[in-house]
Design a protein around this motif. Structure first.
Motif, PDB file in Angstrom:
ATOM      1  N   THR A  56      56.931  57.258  21.608  1.00 42.61           N
ATOM      2  CA  THR A  56      56.164  57.743  22.750  1.00 42.61           C
ATOM      3  C   THR A  56      54.728  57.223  22.726  1.00 42.61           C
ATOM      4  O   THR A  56      54.233  56.757  21.702  1.00 42.61           O
ATOM      5  CB  THR A  56      56.113  59.283  22.742  1.00 42.61           C
ATOM      6  N   GLU A  77      63.678  52.727  22.194  1.00 47.37           N
ATOM      7  CA  GLU A  77      63.771  53.647  23.316  1.00 47.37           C
ATOM      8  C   GLU A  77      65.075  53.380  24.057  1.00 47.37           C
ATOM      9  O   GLU A  77      65.431  52.221  24.294  1.00 47.37           O
ATOM     10  CB  GLU A  77      62.579  53.427  24.241  1.00 47.37           C
ATOM     11  N   LEU A 115      57.540  59.236  28.311  1.00 47.28           N
ATOM     12  CA  LEU A 115      58.765  58.604  27.819  1.00 47.28           C
ATOM     13  C   LEU A 115      59.909  58.684  28.818  1.00 47.28           C
ATOM     14  O   LEU A 115      60.397  57.670  29.309  1.00 47.28           O
ATOM     15  CB  LEU A 115      59.185  59.250  26.479  1.00 47.28           C
TER      16      LEU A 115
END
Length: 380
Positions: free
Chosen positions: A258, A278, A307
């Protein structure tokens, strides 16, 4: 969908029969659940903001279903990353007769909540839960728009051995469904690629003191410490790794990947010291779309995307796209359309397999250079 969905379908139908003839506008309720309190509230608020923006955009664009103009209404709930609160939130949305749910963030809350939605015949699309078990329950109401732990952990394990040239690994997880799942997949992948797990440790998702487990793993001289968990724990862990002189990369899944990690870790973030993946990712011309979304989000909320906001937005949009295909907001009618849908979202193309998993899900590898997060690669 099965006949189990008929009571909900009848209820939805009766609502339209009773009021549709008189009303020019039909209200469609969309639920959203995320942790907006607790240690990862910053991620949950990021998600809820995006859900609100999606509803605003849908209402501004105008949607017609069954010949009637639709007004979308957002019902937002907080699950505090707690399974019990998550099921309570799910039941509250069921009682409110929502037409679909976007959520939850944590695998540990999505799984028990999914049973409640399934029993009520309500479609659930998670924008963040990566645990493989979530979509393997046989529920035809359960979907997700991000890659799963097998893809996340597997990619990171291979990357650690092949690109970082790491040989010895320490693996620690926070004992949540997400943390355990991604850590186990990483350990399997790293071992299959030729690495060796020299230390296996455990903590909790609320821990702040890691002296004991870090001291234990330091003796084994790991090249990489993999943490299965969230940024609120990873940040302090990085600080304590530096204080103890553990000169190893920290790796993790999307939970640590993040924009807040550098703030939480301070100067322990280093330069290229952290590598994370991610679930999702864009490349080429799709980056322009993502950049536009981020700019729009910042203008609307005066804050940067953390995010999961783009995935919430896409989950909401793909749900409504299925409603358009079915010409109905009834989950029994639009749910089956999700299995056939092909949608180009902010995060890329979205299609689902028979389990409700996104097909060919992308992953983005990142590292940090001080306070700046930088992309390493997008892989599928």
């Amino acid at each position: 969908m099965s006949t189990r969905l008929l009571p909900f379908a009848l209820a939805a139908g009766l609502t339209l029969v009773s009021f549709g003839a008189l009303a020019q506008e039909v209200v469609v309720k969309l639920g959203h659940v995320a942790p907006t309190t607790g240690p990862i509230a910053h991620l949950g608020k990021d998600m809820e903001n995006s859900a609100r923006m999606a509803v605003e955009d849908l209402n501004a664009a105008g949607v017609t279903l069954g010949g009637k103009k639709v007004k979308f209404e957002l019902l937002a709930e907080d699950d505090a990353s707690d399974p019990k609160q998550g099921t309570a939130a799910a039941q509250k949305l069921v009682d409110a007769k929502v037409n679909g749910v976007i959520g939850h963030l944590n695998t540990g809350t999505s799984i028990p909540a999914s049973k409640i939605y399934y029993d009520a015949g309500i479609v659930q699309i998670s924008p963040a839960s990566t645990g493989t078990a979530y979509t393997k329950q046989g529920y035809d109401t359960t979907f997700r728009v991000v890659a799963n732990d097998g893809q996340l952990g597997g990619t990171l394990g291979r990357y650690a051995v092949k690109e970082l040239k790491a040989k010895n690994f320490a693996v620690v997880d926070d004992r949540t469904a997400y943390g355990q799942g991604v850590a186990e997949e990483f350990a399997k992948s790293a071992a299959a690629a030729g690495g060796k797990v020299v230390s296996r440790q455990y903590t909790t998702d609320k821990a702040t003191d890691f002296q004991a487990i870090l001291t234990s793993m330091k003796a084994n001289k790991p090249d990489v410490v993999f943490f299965g968990g969230m940024d609120a724990v990873a940040g302090p862990m990085l600080r304590q790794m530096k204080a103890l002189g553990i000169d190893a990369h920290l790796m993790g899944g999307d939970g640590i990947c993040t924009t807040s990690l550098s703030r939480l870790a301070g100067d322990a973030i280093g330069n290229g010291k952290v590598v994370c993946a991610e679930a999702g990712g864009v490349a080429g011309e799709q980056k322009t779309t993502m950049d536009a979304f981020r700019a729009k989000y910042k203008k609307r909320f005066n804050s940067d995307v953390q995010l999961y906001a783009p995935y919430v937005y896409d989950a909401m949009m793909v749900m409504v796209e299925a409603m358009k295909k079915a010409n109905s907001s009834d989950p029994a009618k639009y749910g089956p359309e999700l299995y056939k849908i092909s949608y180009k979202g902010v995060t890329g193309p979205i299609t689902f397999d028979k389990n409700g998993d996104i097909k060919n899900g992308a992953l983005t590898l990142y590292t940090y250079k001080g306070a700046d997060r930088s992309e390493l690669a997008v892989v599928r």
